[in-house]
Each structure stands twice: as C-alpha cells, then as structure tokens.
Write an enzyme that holds these catalytic residues in place. Structure first.
Site, PDB file in Angstrom:
ATOM      1  N   ASN A 209       0.847  -1.186   0.000  1.00 40.04           N
ATOM      2  CA  ASN A 209       0.000   0.000   0.000  1.00 40.04           C
ATOM      3  C   ASN A 209       0.879   1.230   0.000  1.00 40.04           C
ATOM      4  O   ASN A 209       2.012   1.174   0.458  1.00 40.04           O
ATOM      5  CB  ASN A 209      -0.839   0.038   1.287  1.00 40.04           C
ATOM      6  CG  ASN A 209      -2.001  -0.920   1.228  1.00 40.04           C
ATOM      7  OD1 ASN A 209      -2.528  -1.216   0.168  1.00 40.04           O
ATOM      8  ND2 ASN A 209      -2.394  -1.409   2.389  1.00 40.04           N
ATOM      9  N   ASP A 278      -4.433  -5.851   2.628  1.00 39.03           N
ATOM     10  CA  ASP A 278      -5.577  -6.699   2.971  1.00 39.03           C
ATOM     11  C   ASP A 278      -5.376  -8.152   2.529  1.00 39.03           C
ATOM     12  O   ASP A 278      -5.938  -9.060   3.124  1.00 39.03           O
ATOM     13  CB  ASP A 278      -6.853  -6.137   2.340  1.00 39.03           C
ATOM     14  CG  ASP A 278      -7.267  -4.847   3.028  1.00 39.03           C
ATOM     15  OD1 ASP A 278      -7.241  -4.821   4.274  1.00 39.03           O
ATOM     16  OD2 ASP A 278      -7.589  -3.867   2.330  1.00 39.03           O
ATOM     17  N   LYS A 288      11.703 -16.367  -9.426  1.00 38.80           N
ATOM     18  CA  LYS A 288      10.876 -15.357 -10.094  1.00 38.80           C
ATOM     19  C   LYS A 288       9.798 -16.040 -10.952  1.00 38.80           C
ATOM     20  O   LYS A 288      10.103 -16.952 -11.726  1.00 38.80           O
ATOM     21  CB  LYS A 288      11.786 -14.486 -10.974  1.00 38.80           C
ATOM     22  CG  LYS A 288      11.069 -13.301 -11.545  1.00 38.80           C
ATOM     23  CD  LYS A 288      12.001 -12.478 -12.425  1.00 38.80           C
ATOM     24  CE  LYS A 288      11.218 -11.430 -13.159  1.00 38.80           C
ATOM     25  NZ  LYS A 288      11.984 -10.815 -14.231  1.00 38.80           N
ATOM     26  N   PRO A 303      -4.920 -11.243   8.234  1.00 37.99           N
ATOM     27  CA  PRO A 303      -5.757 -10.979   9.406  1.00 37.99           C
ATOM     28  C   PRO A 303      -5.991  -9.475   9.532  1.00 37.99           C
ATOM     29  O   PRO A 303      -5.119  -8.679   9.166  1.00 37.99           O
ATOM     30  CB  PRO A 303      -4.898 -11.488  10.577  1.00 37.99           C
ATOM     31  CG  PRO A 303      -3.502 -11.534  10.054  1.00 37.99           C
ATOM     32  CD  PRO A 303      -3.599 -11.784   8.588  1.00 37.99           C
ATOM     33  N   PHE A 324      -6.983   4.106  11.738  1.00 32.32           N
ATOM     34  CA  PHE A 324      -6.968   5.148  10.703  1.00 32.32           C
ATOM     35  C   PHE A 324      -7.720   4.625   9.481  1.00 32.32           C
ATOM     36  O   PHE A 324      -7.705   3.423   9.225  1.00 32.32           O
ATOM     37  CB  PHE A 324      -5.529   5.480  10.292  1.00 32.32           C
ATOM     38  CG  PHE A 324      -4.836   6.411  11.242  1.00 32.32           C
ATOM     39  CD1 PHE A 324      -4.482   5.981  12.503  1.00 32.32           C
ATOM     40  CD2 PHE A 324      -4.552   7.716  10.871  1.00 32.32           C
ATOM     41  CE1 PHE A 324      -3.849   6.831  13.396  1.00 32.32           C
ATOM     42  CE2 PHE A 324      -3.919   8.578  11.752  1.00 32.32           C
ATOM     43  CZ  PHE A 324      -3.566   8.135  13.024  1.00 32.32           C
ATOM     44  N   LYS A 338     -16.577   1.254  10.602  1.00 35.70           N
ATOM     45  CA  LYS A 338     -15.287   0.662  11.017  1.00 35.70           C
ATOM     46  C   LYS A 338     -15.149   0.662  12.542  1.00 35.70           C
ATOM     47  O   LYS A 338     -14.572  -0.274  13.118  1.00 35.70           O
ATOM     48  CB  LYS A 338     -14.124   1.396  10.354  1.00 35.70           C
ATOM     49  CG  LYS A 338     -13.900   0.881   8.935  1.00 35.70           C
ATOM     50  CD  LYS A 338     -12.779   1.537   8.174  1.00 35.70           C
ATOM     51  CE  LYS A 338     -12.900   1.111   6.707  1.00 35.70           C
ATOM     52  NZ  LYS A 338     -12.004   1.790   5.807  1.00 35.70           N
ATOM     53  N   LYS A 342     -14.659  -3.090  13.807  1.00 30.42           N
ATOM     54  CA  LYS A 342     -13.321  -3.413  14.328  1.00 30.42           C
ATOM     55  C   LYS A 342     -13.249  -3.281  15.849  1.00 30.42           C
ATOM     56  O   LYS A 342     -12.193  -3.524  16.432  1.00 30.42           O
ATOM     57  CB  LYS A 342     -12.288  -2.500  13.667  1.00 30.42           C
ATOM     58  CG  LYS A 342     -12.229  -2.731  12.150  1.00 30.42           C
ATOM     59  CD  LYS A 342     -11.139  -1.960  11.466  1.00 30.42           C
ATOM     60  CE  LYS A 342     -11.222  -2.130   9.961  1.00 30.42           C
ATOM     61  NZ  LYS A 342     -10.007  -2.686   9.363  1.00 30.42           N
TER      62      LYS A 342
HETATM   63  N1  CTP Z   1      -6.165  -2.643   9.536  1.00 32.04           N
HETATM   64  C1  CTP Z   1      -5.631  -3.722  10.210  1.00 32.04           C
HETATM   65  N2  CTP Z   1      -5.436  -4.895   9.544  1.00 32.04           N
HETATM   66  C2  CTP Z   1      -5.807  -5.029   8.256  1.00 32.04           C
HETATM   67  C3  CTP Z   1      -6.350  -3.931   7.561  1.00 32.04           C
HETATM   68  C4  CTP Z   1      -6.511  -2.750   8.248  1.00 32.04           C
HETATM   69  O1  CTP Z   1      -5.319  -3.616  11.393  1.00 32.04           O
HETATM   70  N3  CTP Z   1      -5.617  -6.164   7.656  1.00 32.04           N
HETATM   71  C5  CTP Z   1      -6.340  -1.381  10.288  1.00 32.04           C
HETATM   72  C6  CTP Z   1      -5.549  -0.236   9.709  1.00 32.04           C
HETATM   73  O2  CTP Z   1      -4.265  -0.133  10.302  1.00 32.04           O
HETATM   74  C7  CTP Z   1      -6.422   0.948  10.067  1.00 32.04           C
HETATM   75  C8  CTP Z   1      -7.824   0.397  10.070  1.00 32.04           C
HETATM   76  O3  CTP Z   1      -7.684  -1.009  10.200  1.00 32.04           O
HETATM   77  O4  CTP Z   1      -6.143   1.440  11.355  1.00 32.04           O
HETATM   78  C9  CTP Z   1      -8.634   0.712   8.863  1.00 32.04           C
HETATM   79  O5  CTP Z   1      -7.946   0.333   7.689  1.00 32.04           O
HETATM   80  P1  CTP Z   1      -8.692   0.286   6.293  1.00 32.04           P
HETATM   81  O6  CTP Z   1      -7.719  -0.152   5.246  1.00 32.04           O
HETATM   82  O7  CTP Z   1      -9.418   1.551   6.103  1.00 32.04           O
HETATM   83  O8  CTP Z   1      -9.730  -0.852   6.620  1.00 32.04           O
HETATM   84  P2  CTP Z   1     -10.260  -2.034   5.795  1.00 32.04           P
HETATM   85  O9  CTP Z   1     -10.907  -2.916   6.795  1.00 32.04           O
HETATM   86  O10 CTP Z   1      -9.189  -2.614   4.950  1.00 32.04           O
HETATM   87  O11 CTP Z   1     -11.400  -1.360   4.952  1.00 32.04           O
HETATM   88  P3  CTP Z   1     -11.506  -0.997   3.389  1.00 32.04           P
HETATM   89  O12 CTP Z   1     -12.447  -2.014   2.865  1.00 32.04           O
HETATM   90  O13 CTP Z   1     -12.042   0.393   3.406  1.00 32.04           O
HETATM   91  O14 CTP Z   1     -10.108  -1.122   2.820  1.00 32.04           O
END
Ligand code: CTP
Length: 391
Positions: A209, A278, A288, A303, A324, A338, A342
């Site tokens: 990312n 994700d 490769k 996770p 965030f 969220k 979460k």
């Molecule tokens: N986060 C996390 N673990 C993941 C993905 C995200 O702990 N695998 C945390 C990020 O560090 C952040 C928060 O979750 O603090 C929100 O991240 P975001 O990417 O906006 O959340 P997602 O659940 O991936 O939602 P989206 O579908 O919008 O990508």
C-alpha cells in the site's frame, strides 16, 4: 499554555553558524518562565558574542574552563543546578566529543557531569550530518545516553549546499522543549504501527500500500516526548527512527500482527496507523514467476489486526484502540461502520481528495461515543498531539 516556570535550563551553544539563532532561543526560554544559564564553546564565541547571550539570559556566560571568576567547580555546580540541558546548535565535533565521553573544554565537561535530560539540536553541513561517524555518534547519544534530538531540517545551508543539516527554528525547538517537559503520558505504554506492509510474491515482486509512515513516526515522536513508553512497529519506510523509542521493523502483515500481539497486553493504547495490505499471496515463490503465470497468483486474506484486537479486548478498558482510515467517499458512514466492525475506540479518517503532500494533513476524528472533530489543515505533529490527547 504550557510554560517552563520554575525550570532552570542549562543552555549550551557550540560553534556553528546557527549559533546566531541561539539568541532568539534564549529569549523564548526566558519568556516562557525558565531561568537560563548559558555555556558556550570557544568556537561559538566566533559566531555570537557572550555579551549578547549574557544580556538576554541575565546571567554571566560561561566559556572557559580556567581563568574564570565564578569558582573552581563551575563545571560541576552548573550541571547540578539545572533541570534540563539544551544544546543549540550542537556541532558534529561537540557531538563526537560527548559520544566518546570527552571533557576537553568547559561545555563538554559540563555535559559529561550533567545527569538530567539532554535535548540537542544538531546543525551542520549535510555531508557532515550523514557521515557514518556522525550517525554513529548520534546513535550512541540516543541509545546509551538517552539524548533527545530536535532533527535538523532540510533546505539551503549556509555553505550553499542543499540538504538536511539546518538547525530547527528556535520556535520548533521551543515546542519540543515544552512538549518534552509536559510529561502527561508518563507511565503510559503506547504501541504504534506505521508505514505499509509488504507482501512478497516472489524475490522481485510484492503487493503493498502507499504509506510514507510520516504520521505514525510523528505520533511515536510526540508520544515519546510526552513521556510515554513507545513501541513503534514499522513496515518498510525511508524515515529515520525517532529517538528513544523501541522500534521493531517488520515487512508483512503477519509479522506486524505478531509484533503487535507481543506488545499490546500491557499497553494503554494501540494506534494502528499502518496501511496493512488486505491480501497476501497464498505462498511466496522461491524463484521469479514468469510473466505468463503471473496472473494466476492466489491471494489469501491477511488478518485484520485492529479487528482482532477489538475482539480480544472487547470487555477490557485498555488498551484504547485507535485506527486510521483513508476513504474516497462517505467519510462519516465508513468511519462509523469501522468503529463498530473493528471494535475500535477511535477512527481517524480522511478523504483521499484531502490527502496532502508532505507534513500536512486534514482529518476527522470519530470516537465510539459519537463525538467527532474536524481538524482543518494541520501538521502531522499537531495531529499526533490531538490523537494522544484522547489517550
Ligand atoms: N487494519 C488492520 N489490519 C488489516 C487492515 C486494516 O489492522 N488487515 C487497520 C488499519 O491499520 C487501520 C484500520 O484497520 O487502522 C482501517 O484500515 P482500512 O484499510 O481503512 O480498513 P479495511 O478494513 O481494509 O477497509 P476498506 O475495505 O475500506 O479497505
């Protein structure tokens, strides 16, 4: 308004062109209520006269080890009386002397004899600053002596070159001194994740990312200055680690999760600032992958670290969980979802369209009790303080 009322600052000035800024810094220290004792190196006197600093501090300035009038044990008495030592500017040579414990002149003797907190604002030519010898000395002073550094800024230097090495402004140094002495997070342990995670596909490719890590690093720095015990868990970024934090370098989401779980149980807050990928490839290829097979990569979900913590600490009052979220639309709706999904206490959210270059940011902070605040355009350090105020 924070002040330094009742605090006695031993301010060291060493010999670089930035010494002229020490006059303004001395004035700011006095204005905020501190008493200031100045000690200068002889080289510093080539750049600014002791008389100037004597007039501003209201005390005789100490320069020489021998032949003074203030008593034979000045190098012991001055440090004993001080609450804080602030060196601005700190030259490469002064730092080298301190890193090796030398006491070859009054200012280095005073520093060696001082047992309290030291804040130093280095200033020097970029090549001198990036020289491995200087880096090593800075690390020594940071790790073994607990010094705090106000990082030099980048820009045009007095020598005409452009790069990092310019002493931070007296106002910024003052802000760090005020933050440092305002230890409202003492006894708090804060775990902060920063930067991206990197999920390897094969030896040359990866999924990741976009994240500079700047917000997470700013958080770590402010939290540490405010007295917290900081564990910074960082994905790969090109930032210098902040002083006096425990830093754990990780690469993948799984490594980040393991590091977070190893440190969160006794934490007062976990700030998930990292841009966690994700998905990851189901397996990393040792060789490769050739182009025709590249579209057959199997992805498996990583996770959700924050959601896992939300579940783990569902009925606990600590750690406070701060996440965030960068969105492209429906900021409030997504942040509220969220917070619930979460189990987070706070979601700091911004729109991609508002994402700003460099050190500035503009966010809305949503809390699980329904409160929210829009920040307007602020620095990442200011944002860090707003978030830390919630802990
Ligand atoms: N986060 C996390 N673990 C993941 C993905 C995200 O702990 N695998 C945390 C990020 O560090 C952040 C928060 O979750 O603090 C929100 O991240 P975001 O990417 O906006 O959340 P997602 O659940 O991936 O939602 P989206 O579908 O919008 O990508």
């Amino acid at each position: 308004m924070k002040s330094l009322k009742g605090m006695h600052v031993l301010m060291g000035v060493t010999g670089g062109i930035a010494a002229y800024k020490s006059a303004e810094l001395c004035r700011l220290l006095k204005k905020s209520g501190a008493t200031v004792q100045i000690v200068m190196s002889e080289a510093a006197c080539q750049f600014i006269t002791p008389l100037t600093l004597e007039a501003l501090s209201g005390r005789p300035v100490a320069v020489q080890m021998f032949g003074r009038t203030q008593g034979a044990l000045e190098h012991i008495d001055m440090p004993t009386e001080a609450d804080l030592m602030l060196i601005a500017p700190a030259t490469a040579d002064y730092l080298a002397r301190c890193a090796t414990g030398r006491a070859s002149d009054l200012i280095s003797s005073v520093t060696l004899a001082f047992a309290g907190p030291v804040i130093a604002a280095p200033a020097m030519n970029t090549n001198m600053y990036t020289n491995p010898a200087t880096r090593r000395n800075l690390e020594t002073l940071r790790h073994y002596h607990g010094w705090h550094f106000v990082e030099p800024t980048s820009g045009e230097l007095a020598c005409g070159t452009v790069g990092q090495g310019r002493m931070a402004s007296p106002q910024d140094i003052m802000a760090e001194v005020l933050a440092f002495t305002h230890r409202d997070l003492a006894q708090k342990k804060i775990v902060i994740t920063a930067g991206p995670t990197v999920e390897d596909i094969d030896p040359v490719r990866y999924i990741s990312n976009r994240s500079s890590g700047k917000t997470g690093y700013a958080l770590a720095k402010r939290a540490q200055l405010r007295g917290a015990d900081v564990v910074l868990i960082s994905g790969p970024v090109s930032l210098a680690p902040p002083s006096n934090c425990q830093i754990i370098h990780v690469r993948s989401a799984l490594e980040m999760e393991a590091a977070v779980l190893a440190h969160c149980d006794d934490a007062d807050a976990v700030v998930m600032c990292a841009a966690v990928a994700d998905y990851r490839p189901a397996s990393k290829a040792d060789e490769k992958i050739k182009k025709p097979q590249l579209n057959q990569i199997q992805l498996v979900p990583n996770p959700d670290i924050l959601a896992g913590l939300g579940e783990k600490y569902r009925n606990a009052s600590t750690p406070k969980l701060i996440g965030f979220a960068l969105e492209t639309e429906n900021l409030k709706q997504n942040a509220t979802a969220k917070l619930q999904q979460k189990g987070a206490d706070v979601i700091v959210s911004n729109l991609a369209a508002d994402a700003l270059e460099g050190d500035m940011t503009k966010v809305t902070i949503f809390e699980s009790n329904g409160d929210f605040q829009e920040t307007g355009i602020i620095t990442k350090a200011e944002l860090a303080d707003l978030i830390l105020n919630l802990i």
